[in-house]
Design an enzyme around this catalytic site. Structure first.
Site, PDB file in Angstrom:
ATOM      1  CE  LYS A 296      -4.298  -1.649   0.206  1.00  0.00           C
ATOM      2  NZ  LYS A 296      -5.226  -1.478   1.308  1.00  0.00           N
TER       3      LYS A 296
ATOM      4  CG  ASP B 206      -9.253  -2.786   6.544  1.00  0.00           C
ATOM      5  OD1 ASP B 206     -10.109  -2.679   7.420  1.00  0.00           O
ATOM      6  OD2 ASP B 206      -9.485  -3.256   5.419  1.00  0.00           O
TER       7      ASP B 206
END
Length: 394
Positions: free
Chosen positions: A75, A123
């Site tokens: 990410k 998350d």
């Protein structure tokens, strides 16, 4: 559970905008942006010969994103890259001239960035990337986290100076709340999932991920014959599959998308033939993949270039974490978080199923590529599930 791709769009060309977003030229531009990052190095590509022999394939390679840009997750490539691009574009508009990535640290560009606030739901890993991108450019960040995000992951984001906002409910609830508040406050949402009317920024996030496959193909002696990639909303899987389609054309590998059984939004979407939201039930240990609604642009790509969809159970994800931490033979030890080895868990499940193995053409000549999408981004959870301290395992 395995499902071949029977969508009528399978093997059709990518939508023109997706073909451009996930193109070789776009990935090269991402690499150029990365060249201006002080801590950028290509992540390792590990061979697992002992596991390959066990599973009856020629080779297994793991692209290890646990080492990416100090954030421990793939990410790191998406959110920060999108923030950089947005700052460039806003500075170009405000200054009345094109602004290059090389100018991001100039006083006039940072002055523009200081007036910008980027927001996202996360998350854990995507939020860290967005927050880091904001810190590096001088922008502000507001990060929305749902009830199940661990305090350790919240702290890891907050250290980049982001404002943290807790939201009751699931990841999907936090996405909705982030969009609502951002619209009210005039902030820019940097999401890794899309919705009607909101596609360009998630497309930039996906574009950032293409570097993973670009690097892997450069290092491999031969292209892979099979690629298994895990999915949350589908962004990383779509980025990998789309880039492979652009780079290799008709010679692209068999591509399988792997979902957590308890949050299988891509699998259920493939079954329905269109994006669906799955019912929220018992949480999955694969926390970074616990998404209940797919990204429409990710599905638009995967419906064309994925060959199959499957699910794995929590126990399988934990088993892979432990196997990578305690390898056999001369395989290297790899630190993989709860969601990191899910693609490999898919390979192991398929290898044990003669019917699916035959469907996918997985045999002794196969060269398999998977992505370890995260390291021990929650060290306490890693220690709990493996019995090893994260640092010791590294």
């Amino acid at each position: 559970m395995f499902l071949p791709n029977h969508h009528p769009d399978r093997r059709k060309p990518l939508d023109p905008i997706d073909a451009e977003t996930l193109s070789i030229a776009a990935a090269a531009e991402v690499e150029r942006h990365l060249s201006y990052r002080e801590n950028h190095v290509e992540t390792p590509l590990h061979a697992l010969p002992a596991m390959a022999a066990e599973l009856g394939v020629r080779a297994i390679h793991v692209k290890d994103e646990g080492h990416r840009l100090g954030l421990g997750s793939f990410k790191a490539l998406g959110g920060a890259y999108a923030v950089f691009r947005l700052v460039q574009e806003e500075a170009s508009r405000k200054l009345g001239r094109p602004v290059d990535i090389a100018e991001l640290n100039s006083p006039e560009v940072r002055a523009v960035a200081a007036g910008m606030t980027v927001a996202c739901a996360t998350d854990g890993n995507h939020g860290r990337s967005v927050a880091q991108g904001a810190q590096l450019t001088g922008a502000r960040a507001a990060i929305f986290v749902h009830a199940r995000v661990s305090d350790e992951r919240v702290a890891a984001i907050a250290r980049f100076g982001a404002t943290m906002i807790r939201v009751e409910g699931t990841y999907d609830d936090s996405v909705t709340e982030a969009a609502r508040v951002a619209e009210k406050e005039g902030w820019t949402v940097v999401s890794d999932t899309s919705w009607p009317g909101y596609e360009r920024i998630p497309g930039l996030v996906m574009q950032g991920y293409t570097v993973i496959i670009r690097e892997a193909l450069r290092e491999l002696a031969e292209p892979p014959t099979h690629v298994f990639v895990q999915a949350g909303v589908g962004g990383i899987a779509a980025a990998a599959a789309g880039y492979l389609a652009n780079a290799l054309g008709d010679k692209r590998p068999v591509f399988v998308v792997v979902d957590p059984a308890r949050a299988a939004c891509i699998f259920e979407t493939a079954k329905a033939g269109h994006p669906v939201k799955v019912v929220h039930g018992e949480p999955t240990v694969m926390a970074m993949l616990e998404c209940y609604e797919p990204s429409p642009i990710a599905w638009r790509v995967l419906s064309r270039v994925a060959d199959g969809f499957m699910t794995v159970e929590d126990e399988e994800a934990i088993a892979v974490m432990n196997r990578l931490a305690r390898p056999a033979g001369k395989d290297p030890a790899i630190v993989s978080g709860e969601s990191g080895g899910v693609g490999l868990a898919g390979v192991i499940r398929v290898a044990a199923d003669p019917t699916v193995r035959k469907q996918l053409g997985l045999d002794a000549t196969s060269r398999v590529l998977v992505i370890n999408t995260e390291g021990a981004t929650d060290p306490e959870r890693y220690a709990e599930l493996t019995g090893l301290p994260a640092r010791a395992a590294q």
